[in-house]
Design an enzyme around this catalytic site. Structure first.
Site, PDB file in Angstrom:
ATOM      1  CB  SER A  47      -0.889   0.004   1.237  1.00 28.57           C
ATOM      2  OG  SER A  47      -1.392   1.312   1.435  1.00 28.57           O
ATOM      3  CG  HIS A  56      -3.825  -1.562  -1.703  1.00 29.76           C
ATOM      4  ND1 HIS A  56      -4.926  -2.338  -2.010  1.00 29.76           N
ATOM      5  CD2 HIS A  56      -4.253  -0.686  -0.769  1.00 29.76           C
ATOM      6  CE1 HIS A  56      -5.958  -1.962  -1.282  1.00 29.76           C
ATOM      7  NE2 HIS A  56      -5.583  -0.940  -0.522  1.00 29.76           N
ATOM      8  CG  ASP A 105      -4.994   2.593   0.428  1.00 31.97           C
ATOM      9  OD1 ASP A 105      -6.021   1.899   0.297  1.00 31.97           O
ATOM     10  OD2 ASP A 105      -3.953   2.196   0.985  1.00 31.97           O
ATOM     11  CG  MET A 156      -8.181   7.727   1.708  1.00 31.78           C
ATOM     12  SD  MET A 156      -7.418   7.855   3.319  1.00 31.78           S
ATOM     13  CE  MET A 156      -6.583   6.267   3.420  1.00 31.78           C
ATOM     14  CG  HIS A 165      -9.111   0.392  -0.898  1.00 31.92           C
ATOM     15  ND1 HIS A 165      -8.580   0.213   0.365  1.00 31.92           N
ATOM     16  CD2 HIS A 165     -10.465   0.453  -0.727  1.00 31.92           C
ATOM     17  CE1 HIS A 165      -9.562   0.174   1.261  1.00 31.92           C
ATOM     18  NE2 HIS A 165     -10.705   0.327   0.628  1.00 31.92           N
ATOM     19  CG  MET A 208     -11.085   3.711   1.645  1.00 33.95           C
ATOM     20  SD  MET A 208      -9.573   3.627   2.598  1.00 33.95           S
ATOM     21  CE  MET A 208      -8.368   3.696   1.270  1.00 33.95           C
ATOM     22  CG  MET A 257     -11.674  -2.127   4.820  1.00 32.97           C
ATOM     23  SD  MET A 257     -10.105  -1.730   4.029  1.00 32.97           S
ATOM     24  CE  MET A 257      -9.235  -0.816   5.300  1.00 32.97           C
ATOM     25  CG  ASP A 296      -6.239  -2.460   3.009  1.00 30.70           C
ATOM     26  OD1 ASP A 296      -5.177  -2.193   3.569  1.00 30.70           O
ATOM     27  OD2 ASP A 296      -6.861  -1.664   2.264  1.00 30.70           O
TER      28      ASP A 296
HETATM   29  C1  DX5 Z   1      -6.322   2.010   5.242  1.00 27.20           C
HETATM   30  C2  DX5 Z   1      -5.817   1.660   3.852  1.00 27.20           C
HETATM   31  C3  DX5 Z   1      -4.757   0.632   3.898  1.00 27.20           C
HETATM   32  C4  DX5 Z   1      -3.506   1.070   4.635  1.00 27.20           C
HETATM   33  C5  DX5 Z   1      -2.780  -0.124   5.152  1.00 27.20           C
HETATM   34  O1  DX5 Z   1      -7.354   2.899   5.135  1.00 27.20           O
HETATM   35  O2  DX5 Z   1      -6.870   1.155   3.063  1.00 27.20           O
HETATM   36  O3  DX5 Z   1      -4.439   0.154   2.612  1.00 27.20           O
HETATM   37  O4  DX5 Z   1      -2.660   1.832   3.862  1.00 27.20           O
HETATM   38  O5  DX5 Z   1      -1.696   0.312   5.905  1.00 27.20           O
HETATM   39  P1  DX5 Z   1      -0.999  -0.587   7.000  1.00 27.20           P
HETATM   40  O6  DX5 Z   1      -0.503  -1.797   6.311  1.00 27.20           O
HETATM   41  O7  DX5 Z   1       0.055   0.293   7.541  1.00 27.20           O
HETATM   42  O8  DX5 Z   1      -2.065  -0.922   8.019  1.00 27.20           O
HETATM   43 ZN    ZN Z   2      -6.470   0.038   1.141  1.00 25.56          ZN
END
Ligand code: DX5
Ligand code: ZN
Length: 217
Positions: free
Chosen positions: A6, A31, A33, A35, A65, A67, A138, A176
């Protein structure tokens, strides 16, 4: 096991180099992320990030991903820039809109995933399983990296594995949040096929060993 690092845990200045190093270490997915500051308080990368990663590490499978509040619209520029798998949240929409959004992304030639937050029951995802390429469990509250793994994710992974076998479905099970060698092993045992890991991998001297540890779960 597939490992999907990620990039939330990467340093902005060296992000693409770090991705290349993780690829060399054995990761085959990346991955990304996204947001929007609405679905979760933080906001992250704009669509350029997908193009940058595609240019720097074209063989890494771009696992995006979302969010965000309205992924059906928000995802479009990221898709144009090269997203390959698009995961959004079951909490985003009502049932009919989720079916429509999955179909819309499929028509665009994408693989489609649906994710559920720690507080959302597995039953929420049941109506969509036949349509999905991926279920993302999650194991932390979405919104930031570096949080502790929530063991309740293990039951959910086991449930989706059982359901997949029972109904001969083809979705992959991804997990994740808070993944390291120990929690990764627990998830693998429960049925996870893809491990997302951020803070466990980025900026670590022994990155290759860490990727290998997860790959061999
Ligand atoms: C959280 C993200 C994850 C996050 C994971 O909202 O969707 O992908 O980056 O990070 P670690 O592995 O540090 O928990
Ligand atoms: Zn994620």
């Amino acid at each position: 096991m597939i490992v999907s690092p990620s990039i939330l845990a990467a340093k902005a200045e060296t992000l693409t180099q770090e991705c290349a190093a993780l690829e060399k270490a054995g990761a085959t997915w990346i991955h990304i992320d996204i947001m929007d500051g609405v679905f979760v308080p933080a906001s992250t990368f704009g669509p350029d990030i997908v193009a940058q990663i595609k240019a720097a590490c074209p063989s890494l499978y771009r696992d995006v991903h979302f969010m965000v509040d309205d992924p059906a619209t928000y995802a479009l520029p990221y898709i144009r820039n090269g997203a390959q798998s698009v995961t959004f949240h079951v909490e985003n929409y009502d049932e009919a809109t989720i079916h429509q959004t999955i179909a819309k992304f499929h028509e665009m030639g994408l693989n489609v995933g649906l994710s559920l937050k720690p507080g959302t029951p597995v039953e929420a995802v049941l109506p969509f399983l036949e349509e999905l390429d991926l279920v993302l469990v999650m194991s932390v509250e979405p919104g930031k990296g570096g949080q502790a793994f929530l063991p309740s994710a293990l039951e959910k992974i086991a449930f989706f594995k059982k359901e997949k076998e029972k109904r001969a479905l083809s979705y992959a099970i991804e997990v994740d949040g808070g993944i390291n060698a120990e929690t990764g092993a627990l998830c693998a045992k429960a049925g996870a096929e893809i491990l997302v890991a951020g803070s466990y991998l980025f900026g670590k001297e022994d990155q290759t060993e860490r990727v290998e540890a997860l790959l061999h779960e």
